[in-house]
Design a protein around this motif. Structure first.
Motif, PDB file in Angstrom:
ATOM      1  N   ARG A   1     -63.952  97.799  41.353  1.00 21.75           N
ATOM      2  CA  ARG A   1     -63.566  98.080  42.858  1.00 21.75           C
ATOM      3  C   ARG A   1     -63.469  96.861  43.676  1.00 21.75           C
ATOM      4  O   ARG A   1     -62.419  96.655  44.290  1.00 21.75           O
ATOM      5  CB  ARG A   1     -64.879  98.852  43.114  1.00 21.75           C
TER       6      ARG A   1
ATOM      7  N   THR B   1     -67.275  94.207  51.877  1.00 20.26           N
ATOM      8  CA  THR B   1     -68.229  93.727  50.427  1.00 20.26           C
ATOM      9  C   THR B   1     -69.757  93.719  50.721  1.00 20.26           C
ATOM     10  O   THR B   1     -70.688  94.034  49.946  1.00 20.26           O
ATOM     11  CB  THR B   1     -67.843  92.355  49.899  1.00 20.26           C
TER      12      THR B   1
ATOM     13  N   VAL C   1     -72.014 104.011  38.799  1.00 15.44           N
ATOM     14  CA  VAL C   1     -71.735 103.364  39.954  1.00 15.44           C
ATOM     15  C   VAL C   1     -71.493 101.817  39.682  1.00 15.44           C
ATOM     16  O   VAL C   1     -70.531 101.395  39.808  1.00 15.44           O
ATOM     17  CB  VAL C   1     -72.571 103.589  41.044  1.00 15.44           C
ATOM     18  N   MET C   2     -72.515 101.152  38.835  1.00 10.76           N
ATOM     19  CA  MET C   2     -72.461  99.834  38.767  1.00 10.76           C
ATOM     20  C   MET C   2     -71.176  99.589  37.800  1.00 10.76           C
ATOM     21  O   MET C   2     -70.604  98.227  38.051  1.00 10.76           O
ATOM     22  CB  MET C   2     -73.717  99.301  38.165  1.00 10.76           C
TER      23      MET C   2
ATOM     24  N   LEU D   1     -75.595  98.818  46.162  1.00  9.64           N
ATOM     25  CA  LEU D   1     -75.650  98.140  44.829  1.00  9.64           C
ATOM     26  C   LEU D   1     -77.327  97.727  44.836  1.00  9.64           C
ATOM     27  O   LEU D   1     -78.131  98.161  43.620  1.00  9.64           O
ATOM     28  CB  LEU D   1     -74.800  97.028  44.345  1.00  9.64           C
TER      29      LEU D   1
ATOM     30  N   HIS E   1     -77.748  93.476  42.962  1.00  8.69           N
ATOM     31  CA  HIS E   1     -78.123  94.821  42.257  1.00  8.69           C
ATOM     32  C   HIS E   1     -79.194  94.757  41.294  1.00  8.69           C
ATOM     33  O   HIS E   1     -80.310  95.380  41.200  1.00  8.69           O
ATOM     34  CB  HIS E   1     -76.576  95.097  41.633  1.00  8.69           C
TER      35      HIS E   1
ATOM     36  N   LEU F   1     -71.384  97.221  50.305  1.00  8.10           N
ATOM     37  CA  LEU F   1     -71.105  97.368  48.962  1.00  8.10           C
ATOM     38  C   LEU F   1     -72.280  96.764  48.397  1.00  8.10           C
ATOM     39  O   LEU F   1     -73.220  97.484  47.420  1.00  8.10           O
ATOM     40  CB  LEU F   1     -69.919  97.161  48.397  1.00  8.10           C
ATOM     41  N   SER F   2     -72.641  95.547  48.743  1.00  5.33           N
ATOM     42  CA  SER F   2     -73.820  94.917  48.287  1.00  5.33           C
ATOM     43  C   SER F   2     -75.204  95.694  48.726  1.00  5.33           C
ATOM     44  O   SER F   2     -76.086  95.738  47.684  1.00  5.33           O
ATOM     45  CB  SER F   2     -73.755  93.670  48.692  1.00  5.33           C
TER      46      SER F   2
ATOM     47  N   THR G   1     -67.957  98.954  39.660  1.00  9.72           N
ATOM     48  CA  THR G   1     -68.122  98.147  40.898  1.00  9.72           C
ATOM     49  C   THR G   1     -67.329  96.666  40.934  1.00  9.72           C
ATOM     50  O   THR G   1     -66.505  96.397  41.706  1.00  9.72           O
ATOM     51  CB  THR G   1     -69.627  97.719  41.420  1.00  9.72           C
TER      52      THR G   1
ATOM     53  N   THR H   1     -69.040 108.009  43.182  1.00 11.31           N
ATOM     54  CA  THR H   1     -70.425 108.067  43.716  1.00 11.31           C
ATOM     55  C   THR H   1     -70.928 109.255  44.144  1.00 11.31           C
ATOM     56  O   THR H   1     -72.059 109.448  44.262  1.00 11.31           O
ATOM     57  CB  THR H   1     -70.452 106.968  45.091  1.00 11.31           C
TER      58      THR H   1
ATOM     59  N   TYR I   1     -63.493 105.401  43.834  1.00 14.48           N
ATOM     60  CA  TYR I   1     -64.674 105.056  43.814  1.00 14.48           C
ATOM     61  C   TYR I   1     -65.384 105.849  44.736  1.00 14.48           C
ATOM     62  O   TYR I   1     -66.440 106.151  44.302  1.00 14.48           O
ATOM     63  CB  TYR I   1     -64.844 103.489  44.431  1.00 14.48           C
TER      64      TYR I   1
ATOM     65  N   ALA J   1     -72.713 103.035  49.078  1.00 15.28           N
ATOM     66  CA  ALA J   1     -71.530 102.411  48.369  1.00 15.28           C
ATOM     67  C   ALA J   1     -70.318 103.197  48.540  1.00 15.28           C
ATOM     68  O   ALA J   1     -69.216 102.696  48.455  1.00 15.28           O
ATOM     69  CB  ALA J   1     -72.172 102.322  46.607  1.00 15.28           C
TER      70      ALA J   1
END
Length: 473
Positions: free
Chosen positions: A311, A377, A304-305, A384, A332, A380-381, A308, A446, A442, A370
């Protein structure tokens, strides 16, 4: 050391505490330095690889660093098994520094093979940071193993959280020196690795692993032959090296593993390689669970990371993407490291298996948040951050469980085997993530990462026979 390790056990015990305190202070310092080196490069690695090699190959370039860390675990832990922790850690950081220099050269020449080689060697910095957590356990008191291991994981926070935000500054400074865009952070990484290696080379004395082995030998010599549990347990590695049966007294609350978790059958010859390590792990259910927790947690986190930043690049201009990547990855990494002392306390308090399952739950929540964030954003943060917290749970509890499930003589090889499996799992995830991102996007990435946790959940929930070595009763 002022005290001869052949003296009575109580004298040897008194001498361990100052050695462990000094070792912990030194490891905290080098983890900060190494954390800066690793993270400032990782924060721009995918973007640099995408520009040099293309988006589809960006995942391969990222995975090269993970593969490098995994493969280096083999020679590094072999050196540790024979000569102690210090030369192994120094070698790993030195190789990482060479890798950072090669990545800079690859960016200047736009050479894909040189980029892949540089990223492969850059993994040496990650290998050193990972092995440092095991160094903290060598002389730790059994009841504090989870906390002391987690403190070293936490120390990375100080450098790692700030490092992504320095990437843009490093890039501007080095661009003025004539380096290509996005190459400057790797030059700073190389300098950080050299500094960490120099500090360890000069100051990690006495070596904690060699000291633990001497304590184990002295303790074994002072225990009469015959069946029955060991009467007293010296700090750190000596406990597992001398325990003839699985311990039940002193087990952590919640059914965790006791201080004398490793049976005599878990021993292996000094300097044993990966084959011997696998034979030990295969015979120990607790060790298998520890390795699985570390590997699966890392696989999900890397998958995932790694994509990102790409993304974020889909919805933001180049002028903004580095700043946003820095913020999101800092959050993250804070999730990965900042709460690790709490995770370590819970590991000692509630038990290893409970914290592993809690980590898996957080990983699933991270994938859900995510994956449904779209291009929002802030959401999404949050995903993470949850991803980092889940990784912390599986890493701290899994590493602690593994370390106390095997004896001191085989411990470096088994730990290296664990990091090898973890690295290969993460590398496979990084390679596939680039292709999944390009083909399906994305959200699908996930979803697949969440599905990957199913085998770990099944293993953690597996009923354990009463009295099994290294397992809770």
């Amino acid at each position: 050391m002022a005290t001869d390790l052949t003296e009575p056990r109580t004298a040897a015990r008194l001498d361990v505490a100052p050695i462990q305190r000094r070792t912990m202070r030194l490891l905290v310092t080098t983890q900060i330095i190494g954390g800066i080196g690793v993270t400032i490069g990782i924060s721009v690695g995918a973007l640099l690889a995408a520009r040099v090699a293309g988006t589809a190959l960006a995942g391969i370039a990222q995975s090269a660093g993970v593969v490098g860390a995994a493969l280096l675990a083999v020679p590094v832990t072999r050196i540790m098994a024979r000569h102690g922790r210090r030369p192994g850690l120094v070698l790993a950081y030195t190789v990482g520094a060479v890798g950072g220099v090669l990545v800079v050269l690859a960016a200047a020449t736009r050479s894909v093979p040189l980029l892949l080689l540089g990223m492969l060697l850059f993994g040496g910095g990650t290998a050193a940071n990972l092995q440092a957590r095991y160094t903290a356990v060598d002389l730790a008191e059994p009841a504090r193993r989870g906390r002391q291991l987690s403190l070293i994981v936490w120390a990375t926070t100080i450098g790692a959280v700030a490092a992504p935000n320095f990437a843009a500054l490093a890039d501007r400074v080095t661009t003025g020196w004539g380096l290509p865009a996005l190459a400057g952070p790797f030059a700073f990484s190389a300098a950080a690795f050299v500094l960490a290696a120099a500090v360890l080379l000069g100051l990690l004395r006495p070596d904690p692993l060699l000291t633990a082995r001497r304590l184990a030998a002295a303790d074994a010599a002072s225990v009469p032959d015959g069946p029955g549990p060991v009467a007293a347990v010296p700090p750190g590695g000596a406990a597992a090296a001398t325990a003839p049966t699985a311990g039940t007294a002193g087990s952590p609350a919640g059914g965790g593993v006791g201080p004398a978790a490793a049976p005599v059958g878990a021993r292996a010859p000094r300097g044993a390689g990966m084959r011997a390590a696998w034979s030990v792990v295969r015979a120990q259910p607790a060790a298998r669970l520890g390795i699985a927790a570390v590997a699966v947690g890392h696989l999900v986190m890397v998958a995932v990371m790694a994509m990102t930043p790409v993304r974020l690049g889909e919805s933001h201009a180049d002028a903004d993407v580095l700043r946003l990547v820095g913020i999101v990855l800092s959050l993250h990494i804070a999730g990965m490291y900042a709460f690790s002392p709490l995770v370590g306390w819970l590991t000692d308090r509630l038990g290893r298996r409970a914290v592993i399952l809690g980590g898996v739950g957080l990983l699933l929540a991270a994938c859900a948040v995510a994956g449904t964030a779209g291009h929002h954003t802030p959401r999404l943060s949050v995903g993470l951050v949850l991803l980092g917290l889940g990784w912390s749970g599986t890493m701290v509890a899994g590493s602690t469980l593994l370390s106390e499930s095997v004896s001191a003589d085989v411990r470096p090889s088994v730990q290296g085997f664990s990091d090898l499996i973890m690295g290969l799992a993460g590398a496979g995830a990084a390679v596939l993530s680039g292709f999944v991102m390009q083909v399906a996007g994305y959200p699908v990435l996930t979803l697949l990462a969440a599905v990957a946790t199913v085998p770990l959940v099944a293993l953690a929930l597996r009923p354990v026979p009463t009295g099994a070595p290294g397992e809770e009763d």
